[in-house]
Design a protein around this motif. Structure first.
Motif, short mmCIF file in Angstrom:
data_model
loop_
_atom_site.label_atom_id
_atom_site.label_comp_id
_atom_site.label_asym_id
_atom_site.label_seq_id
_atom_site.Cartn_x
_atom_site.Cartn_y
_atom_site.Cartn_z
N ILE A 1 114.44 -27.37 86.53
CA ILE A 1 113.71 -27.92 85.39
C ILE A 1 112.22 -27.63 85.60
N PRO A 2 111.60 -26.87 84.70
CA PRO A 2 110.19 -26.52 84.88
C PRO A 2 109.26 -27.72 84.68
N ARG A 3 108.21 -27.77 85.48
CA ARG A 3 107.20 -28.82 85.34
C ARG A 3 106.33 -28.54 84.12
N PRO A 4 105.58 -29.54 83.64
CA PRO A 4 104.73 -29.37 82.46
C PRO A 4 103.76 -28.20 82.56
N GLU A 5 103.15 -28.01 83.74
CA GLU A 5 102.18 -26.93 83.88
C GLU A 5 102.84 -25.55 83.75
N PHE A 6 104.11 -25.45 84.15
CA PHE A 6 104.85 -24.20 83.99
C PHE A 6 105.05 -23.91 82.51
N LEU A 7 105.46 -24.92 81.74
CA LEU A 7 105.71 -24.73 80.32
C LEU A 7 104.42 -24.41 79.56
N GLU A 8 103.33 -25.03 79.96
CA GLU A 8 102.05 -24.73 79.32
C GLU A 8 101.63 -23.28 79.58
N ARG A 9 101.79 -22.84 80.83
CA ARG A 9 101.44 -21.46 81.19
C ARG A 9 102.36 -20.47 80.48
N ALA A 10 103.67 -20.78 80.42
CA ALA A 10 104.63 -19.90 79.75
C ALA A 10 104.30 -19.79 78.26
N ASP A 11 103.92 -20.89 77.66
CA ASP A 11 103.57 -20.88 76.24
C ASP A 11 102.38 -19.95 75.98
N GLU A 12 101.43 -19.99 76.91
CA GLU A 12 100.24 -19.14 76.79
C GLU A 12 100.57 -17.67 77.02
N VAL A 13 101.32 -17.40 78.08
CA VAL A 13 101.65 -16.01 78.44
C VAL A 13 102.52 -15.35 77.38
N ASP B 1 111.08 -33.23 76.94
CA ASP B 1 112.50 -33.06 77.28
C ASP B 1 112.67 -32.79 78.77
N ALA B 2 111.77 -31.95 79.32
CA ALA B 2 111.83 -31.64 80.75
C ALA B 2 111.58 -32.89 81.59
N GLU B 3 110.62 -33.71 81.17
CA GLU B 3 110.32 -34.95 81.90
C GLU B 3 111.54 -35.86 81.94
N LYS B 4 112.22 -36.00 80.79
CA LYS B 4 113.39 -36.88 80.73
C LYS B 4 114.52 -36.36 81.60
N ALA B 5 114.72 -35.05 81.55
CA ALA B 5 115.86 -34.46 82.28
C ALA B 5 115.71 -34.56 83.79
N ARG B 6 114.48 -34.69 84.27
CA ARG B 6 114.26 -34.71 85.72
C ARG B 6 114.71 -36.01 86.37
N TYR B 7 114.82 -37.10 85.58
CA TYR B 7 115.13 -38.40 86.14
C TYR B 7 116.64 -38.63 86.25
#
Length: 278
Positions: A59-71, A84-90
C-alpha cells in the motif's frame, strides 16, 4: 526502499483496495508510455517497490501517491486515493470500529482495564501495544498505534457529533502504563478532552460498593439510522453485538455504570487529584 509502503492486511477489503490503487497507478504509468524501470527512476524509488504497488502487494504512502500524481500528470486522480490507502493500511478491527464511530450520533463506553482508545495519548497507546504478549513485530506495533491515533480525529469533530460518554474505572487512572510521566500526560489529556462540548468523562471509584461493570469493557453505538450496535473486547476476542436482547443488556449495564460513577464535574476534580499524586 519497501519501507515507503505499508503491508497489506490479510482480509478481502484491504487486499481489494490495494489492488485497485495498484491498477490505477499502472494504468496511468502505461498511459504515460513509461516502463516500470523508467517510472521508478523518476519516482526515486526502487523498481521492486513499484512492482509490489502495482500488483497490490504493497500500500503506497501519501507521499508516494503525490509524487506519482505529479510524475504521471494524473491531475489529482492518484492523490485522491490517499484516504483509501490510509484506511487500507489499518487492521480490519480498526476499520470496522472507525466505520461505526463515523456512523454514530452517540458513543457510550466503559473501561476497567485501560484508558479508552479514543482518549489515549500516543505514548500511552504505544506502551499498551508494546505490552502485548507474545510481542508484536515493530511494524505491527507502529500500524496499530497509527490506526488508533487516526480514529481519534472524530473526537475533535467541530460538528459536535457524535456525543461521547466515557466512564473509566479508577484503576485505569492509577495503573502506571508506560511510567509516571506517560501517565501524567495521559491524565492531562483526559482533562483537556473532557472540556470538549460533545465529550463527557466520568470516573467510577474503586471504593464504590456498586459496580455494574465487573464483566469488563463495553461500548454502545447509537447510529444515525436509529439502530444500535455494541462492541465487546476481551483478550483475543473482539466482537460486534447486534442481537436486540444482548444490546438491551449492554444498554442497561452502561446506564447503571454511569449512574454509579461520579458526575463529570466530580470526575474532573478526581482526575486532577490523581494527576497531582502521579
Amino acid at each position: 526502499m519497501d519501507e515507503v509502503g505499508w503491508e497489506v492486511d490479510a482480509d478481502g477489503e484491504s487486499i481489494a483496495i490495494a489492488e485497485l490503487i495498484g491498477r490505477q497507478i499502472k494504468l496511468w504509468r502505461e498511459a504515460a508510455g513509461l516502463r516500470v524501470v523508467e517510472f521508478a527512476d523518476l519516482m526515486g524509488y526502487g523498481e521492486n517497490l513499484i512492482h509490489k504497488v502495482e500488483r497490490g502487494a504493497r500500500i503506497p504512502r501519501p507521499e508516494f501517491l503525490e509524487r506519482a500524481d505529479e510524475v504521471l500528470h494524473a491531475s489529482g486522480h492518484l492523490k485522491a486515493l490517499k484516504k483509501d490507502a490510509e484506511k487500507a493500511r489499518y487492521p480490519k478491527k480498526v476499520r470496522d470500529l472507525a466505520k461505526l464511530e463515523a456512523q454514530a450520533v452517540e458513543l457510550c463506553a466503559y473501561n476497567n482495564s485501560v484508558i479508552h482508545g479514543l482518549l489515549q495519548t500516543e505514548e500511552y497507546a504505544l506502551s499498551e501495544v508494546q505490552n502485548r504478549q507474545p510481542p508484536l513485530p515493530e511494524r505491527e506495533v507502529e500500524r496499530r498505534v497509527a490506526g488508533r491515533m487516526a480514529r481519534q480525529e472524530i473526537v475533535n469533530d467541530e460538528s459536535g457529533l457524535p456525543v461521547f460518554g466515557f466512564v473509566q474505572c479508577e484503576s485505569t487512572l492509577r495503573r502506571a502504563n508506560g511510567g509516571r510521566m506517560v501517565m501524567r500526560r495521559q491524565l492531562e489529556h483526559l482533562l483537556e478532552v473532557g472540556q470538549l462540548r460533545n465529550v463527557s468523562i466520568q470516573v467510577l471509584p474503586l471504593e464504590s460498593e456498586e459496580n455494574a461493570g465487573l464483566s469488563g469493557p463495553l461500548t454502545v453505538f447509537k447510529l444515525k439510522d436509529g439502530s444500535t450496535m455494541g462492541h465487546l473486547e476481551v483478550q483475543l476476542i473482539s466482537r460486534l453485538v447486534s442481537d436486540p436482547r444482548d444490546l438491551h443488556t449492554l444498554e442497561m449495564r452502561y446506564g447503571m455504570i454511569r449512574a454509579q460513577a461520579l458526575t463529570p464535574r466530580e470526575s474532573r476534580a478526581f482526575i486532577e487529584k490523581v494527576r497531582g499524586e502521579t
